[in-house]
Motif scaffolding. Structure first.
Motif, PDB file in Angstrom:
ATOM      1  N   LYS A  28      39.191  35.889  37.306  1.00 36.10           N
ATOM      2  CA  LYS A  28      40.413  35.636  37.294  1.00 36.10           C
ATOM      3  C   LYS A  28      41.519  36.583  37.726  1.00 36.10           C
ATOM      4  N   VAL A  29      42.445  35.959  38.452  1.00 34.97           N
ATOM      5  CA  VAL A  29      43.749  36.648  38.685  1.00 34.97           C
ATOM      6  C   VAL A  29      44.222  37.453  37.446  1.00 34.97           C
ATOM      7  N   SER A  30      44.115  36.998  36.156  1.00 29.10           N
ATOM      8  CA  SER A  30      44.755  37.721  35.163  1.00 29.10           C
ATOM      9  C   SER A  30      43.982  38.889  34.822  1.00 29.10           C
ATOM     10  N   LEU A  31      42.692  38.845  35.028  1.00 29.63           N
ATOM     11  CA  LEU A  31      41.648  39.962  34.709  1.00 29.63           C
ATOM     12  C   LEU A  31      42.225  41.343  35.757  1.00 29.63           C
ATOM     13  N   ILE A  32      42.404  40.726  36.808  1.00 30.14           N
ATOM     14  CA  ILE A  32      42.582  41.716  37.832  1.00 30.14           C
ATOM     15  C   ILE A  32      44.273  42.407  37.477  1.00 30.14           C
ATOM     16  N   ALA A  33      45.127  41.721  37.010  1.00 33.13           N
ATOM     17  CA  ALA A  33      46.371  41.966  36.878  1.00 33.13           C
ATOM     18  C   ALA A  33      46.274  42.872  35.524  1.00 33.13           C
ATOM     19  N   THR A  34      45.383  42.532  34.478  1.00 31.92           N
ATOM     20  CA  THR A  34      45.346  43.098  33.241  1.00 31.92           C
ATOM     21  C   THR A  34      44.853  44.539  33.546  1.00 31.92           C
ATOM     22  N   LEU A  35      43.764  44.840  34.352  1.00 29.24           N
ATOM     23  CA  LEU A  35      43.103  46.043  34.886  1.00 29.24           C
ATOM     24  C   LEU A  35      44.186  46.798  35.678  1.00 29.24           C
ATOM     25  N   SER A  36      45.071  46.311  36.478  1.00 31.74           N
ATOM     26  CA  SER A  36      45.895  46.904  37.100  1.00 31.74           C
ATOM     27  C   SER A  36      47.037  47.538  36.178  1.00 31.74           C
ATOM     28  N   THR A  42      43.634  51.524  39.674  1.00 30.50           N
ATOM     29  CA  THR A  42      44.063  51.096  41.088  1.00 30.50           C
ATOM     30  C   THR A  42      43.133  50.241  41.823  1.00 30.50           C
ATOM     31  N   PRO A  43      43.595  49.588  42.763  1.00 22.82           N
ATOM     32  CA  PRO A  43      42.879  48.388  43.513  1.00 22.82           C
ATOM     33  C   PRO A  43      41.561  49.146  43.700  1.00 22.82           C
ATOM     34  N   ASP A  44      41.432  50.337  44.443  1.00 24.61           N
ATOM     35  CA  ASP A  44      39.845  51.057  44.784  1.00 24.61           C
ATOM     36  C   ASP A  44      39.188  51.035  43.569  1.00 24.61           C
ATOM     37  N   TYR A  50      33.904  46.418  39.862  1.00 23.57           N
ATOM     38  CA  TYR A  50      33.412  44.826  40.553  1.00 23.57           C
ATOM     39  C   TYR A  50      33.058  45.060  41.918  1.00 23.57           C
ATOM     40  N   PRO A  51      31.997  45.746  42.442  1.00 24.54           N
ATOM     41  CA  PRO A  51      31.614  46.173  43.799  1.00 24.54           C
ATOM     42  C   PRO A  51      31.433  44.660  44.795  1.00 24.54           C
ATOM     43  N   HIS A  52      31.298  43.458  43.908  1.00 31.93           N
ATOM     44  CA  HIS A  52      31.083  42.324  44.541  1.00 31.93           C
ATOM     45  C   HIS A  52      32.557  41.865  45.335  1.00 31.93           C
ATOM     46  N   LEU A  53      33.667  42.636  44.859  1.00 38.21           N
ATOM     47  CA  LEU A  53      34.907  42.327  45.263  1.00 38.21           C
ATOM     48  C   LEU A  53      35.273  43.116  46.597  1.00 38.21           C
ATOM     49  N   VAL A  58      41.325  41.891  45.882  1.00 34.91           N
ATOM     50  CA  VAL A  58      41.953  42.651  44.653  1.00 34.91           C
ATOM     51  C   VAL A  58      43.354  42.473  45.214  1.00 34.91           C
ATOM     52  N   HIS A  59      43.651  43.006  46.523  1.00 35.75           N
ATOM     53  CA  HIS A  59      45.069  42.870  46.660  1.00 35.75           C
ATOM     54  C   HIS A  59      45.568  41.491  46.697  1.00 35.75           C
ATOM     55  N   ALA A  60      44.764  40.510  47.227  1.00 36.80           N
ATOM     56  CA  ALA A  60      45.404  39.024  47.181  1.00 36.80           C
ATOM     57  C   ALA A  60      45.589  38.826  45.538  1.00 36.80           C
ATOM     58  N   ALA A  61      44.681  39.174  44.802  1.00 33.40           N
ATOM     59  CA  ALA A  61      44.801  38.818  43.332  1.00 33.40           C
ATOM     60  C   ALA A  61      46.207  39.421  42.912  1.00 33.40           C
ATOM     61  N   LEU A  62      46.356  40.515  43.217  1.00 34.99           N
ATOM     62  CA  LEU A  62      47.566  41.410  42.878  1.00 34.99           C
ATOM     63  C   LEU A  62      48.957  40.665  43.269  1.00 34.99           C
ATOM     64  N   ALA A  63      48.931  40.423  44.768  1.00 37.16           N
ATOM     65  CA  ALA A  63      49.995  39.629  45.195  1.00 37.16           C
ATOM     66  C   ALA A  63      50.350  38.149  44.623  1.00 37.16           C
ATOM     67  N   TYR A  64      49.131  37.700  44.104  1.00 34.32           N
ATOM     68  CA  TYR A  64      49.368  36.340  43.584  1.00 34.32           C
ATOM     69  C   TYR A  64      49.973  36.595  42.138  1.00 34.32           C
ATOM     70  N   TYR A  65      49.458  37.474  41.412  1.00 34.69           N
ATOM     71  CA  TYR A  65      50.081  37.809  40.203  1.00 34.69           C
ATOM     72  C   TYR A  65      51.593  38.249  40.455  1.00 34.69           C
ATOM     73  N   TRP A  66      52.003  38.947  41.292  1.00 30.05           N
ATOM     74  CA  TRP A  66      53.406  39.052  41.289  1.00 30.05           C
ATOM     75  C   TRP A  66      54.178  38.052  41.856  1.00 30.05           C
ATOM     76  N   GLU A  67      53.665  37.228  42.475  1.00 32.69           N
ATOM     77  CA  GLU A  67      54.358  35.865  42.987  1.00 32.69           C
ATOM     78  C   GLU A  67      54.414  34.748  41.833  1.00 32.69           C
ATOM     79  N   HIS A  68      53.467  34.876  40.936  1.00 33.21           N
ATOM     80  CA  HIS A  68      53.355  34.101  39.925  1.00 33.21           C
ATOM     81  C   HIS A  68      53.397  34.749  38.440  1.00 33.21           C
ATOM     82  N   ARG A  69      54.168  35.696  38.291  1.00 35.58           N
ATOM     83  CA  ARG A  69      53.853  36.741  37.279  1.00 35.58           C
ATOM     84  C   ARG A  69      54.199  36.116  35.932  1.00 35.58           C
TER      85      ARG A  69
END
Length: 101
Positions: A28-36, A42-44, A50-53, A58-69
Protein backbone atom coordinates in the motif's frame (compact mmCIF):
# COMPACT_ATOMS: atom_id res chain seq x y z
CA UNK A 1 5.50 -7.20 -14.34
CA UNK A 2 6.26 -4.40 -16.82
CA UNK A 3 8.97 -1.90 -15.89
CA UNK A 4 6.66 1.10 -16.23
CA UNK A 5 3.00 0.19 -15.78
CA UNK A 6 0.49 2.58 -17.31
CA UNK A 7 -1.14 3.11 -13.93
CA UNK A 8 1.51 2.62 -11.24
CA UNK A 9 -1.00 3.02 -8.39
CA UNK A 10 -4.28 1.15 -8.31
CA UNK A 11 -7.26 0.64 -6.05
CA UNK A 12 -9.24 -2.58 -6.24
CA UNK A 13 -12.21 -3.38 -4.01
CA UNK A 14 -11.37 -6.48 -1.99
CA UNK A 15 -7.59 -6.06 -2.31
CA UNK A 16 -5.82 -4.30 0.58
CA UNK A 17 -9.17 -2.97 1.73
CA UNK A 18 -9.54 -1.04 -1.52
CA UNK A 19 -6.72 1.28 -0.45
CA UNK A 20 -4.22 2.72 -2.97
CA UNK A 21 -1.38 0.29 -3.65
CA UNK A 22 1.47 -0.21 -6.05
CA UNK A 23 0.00 -1.89 -9.15
CA UNK A 24 0.52 -5.63 -9.27
CA UNK A 25 1.49 -5.83 -5.60
CA UNK A 26 -0.13 -5.75 -2.18
CA UNK A 27 2.17 -2.93 -1.03
CA UNK A 28 0.00 0.00 0.00
CA UNK A 29 0.97 3.61 -0.60
CA UNK A 30 0.50 4.16 3.14
CA UNK A 31 3.28 1.66 3.89
CA UNK A 32 5.70 3.39 1.53
CA UNK A 33 4.73 6.77 3.03
CA UNK A 34 5.28 5.47 6.56
CA UNK A 35 8.65 3.99 5.67
CA UNK A 36 9.72 7.24 4.06
CA UNK A 37 8.20 9.90 6.29
CA UNK A 38 8.19 8.26 9.72
CA UNK A 39 10.99 5.69 9.50
CA UNK A 40 13.12 8.05 7.39
CA UNK A 41 14.08 5.42 4.80
CA UNK A 42 15.23 6.65 1.41
CA UNK A 43 13.60 5.24 -1.73
CA UNK A 44 16.76 3.16 -2.31
CA UNK A 45 16.48 1.72 1.20
CA UNK A 46 12.82 0.87 0.62
CA UNK A 47 13.75 -1.02 -2.56
CA UNK A 48 16.46 -2.81 -0.60
CA UNK A 49 13.85 -3.85 1.99
CA UNK A 50 11.31 -4.81 -0.71
CA UNK A 51 13.47 -6.06 -3.61
CA UNK A 52 10.47 -6.98 -5.74
CA UNK A 53 9.75 -3.24 -6.08
CA UNK A 54 11.49 -0.94 -8.50
CA UNK A 55 12.74 2.50 -7.66
CA UNK A 56 10.18 3.90 -10.10
CA UNK A 57 7.35 2.15 -8.21
CA UNK A 58 8.52 3.59 -4.89
CA UNK A 59 8.73 7.06 -6.39
CA UNK A 60 5.25 6.64 -7.90
CA UNK A 61 3.88 5.68 -4.48
CA UNK A 62 5.55 8.70 -2.89
CA UNK A 63 4.23 11.00 -5.62
CA UNK A 64 0.74 9.59 -5.03
CA UNK A 65 1.17 10.15 -1.29
CA UNK A 66 2.11 13.81 -1.76
CA UNK A 67 -0.77 14.33 -4.21
CA UNK A 68 -3.27 12.68 -1.78
CA UNK A 69 -1.55 13.41 1.51
CA UNK A 70 -4.66 14.08 3.62
CA UNK A 71 -6.32 10.86 2.47
CA UNK A 72 -3.22 8.72 3.07
CA UNK A 73 -2.49 10.33 6.45
CA UNK A 74 -6.08 9.56 7.52
CA UNK A 75 -5.58 5.94 6.43
CA UNK A 76 -2.39 5.76 8.50
CA UNK A 77 -4.19 7.23 11.54
CA UNK A 78 -7.09 4.78 11.12
CA UNK A 79 -4.71 1.82 10.93
CA UNK A 80 -2.81 3.00 14.03
CA UNK A 81 -6.08 3.44 15.92
CA UNK A 82 -7.07 -0.13 15.01
CA UNK A 83 -3.69 -1.43 16.23
CA UNK A 84 -3.97 0.57 19.46
CA UNK A 85 -7.42 -0.91 20.15
CA UNK A 86 -6.19 -4.44 19.53
CA UNK A 87 -3.19 -3.93 21.80
CA UNK A 88 -5.46 -2.59 24.55
CA UNK A 89 -7.76 -5.62 24.22
CA UNK A 90 -4.84 -8.02 24.33
CA UNK A 91 -3.37 -6.38 27.43
CA UNK A 92 -6.62 -6.74 29.41
CA UNK A 93 -6.58 -9.60 31.90
CA UNK A 94 -8.67 -12.57 30.78
CA UNK A 95 -12.11 -12.98 32.29
CA UNK A 96 -12.34 -15.64 34.98
CA UNK A 97 -13.58 -18.93 33.70
CA UNK A 98 -16.90 -20.17 35.08
CA UNK A 99 -16.10 -23.77 34.31
CA UNK A 100 -14.19 -25.89 36.84
CA UNK A 101 -10.56 -26.61 36.02
Amino acid sequence: MPDSPLLPIEQTPGTCGGKPRIAGTRIKVSLIATLSERNRLTPDEIVEAYPHLTLAQVHAALAYYWEHRDEIEQEIRDEQSFVDKLEAQLSEPPLPSSSPV
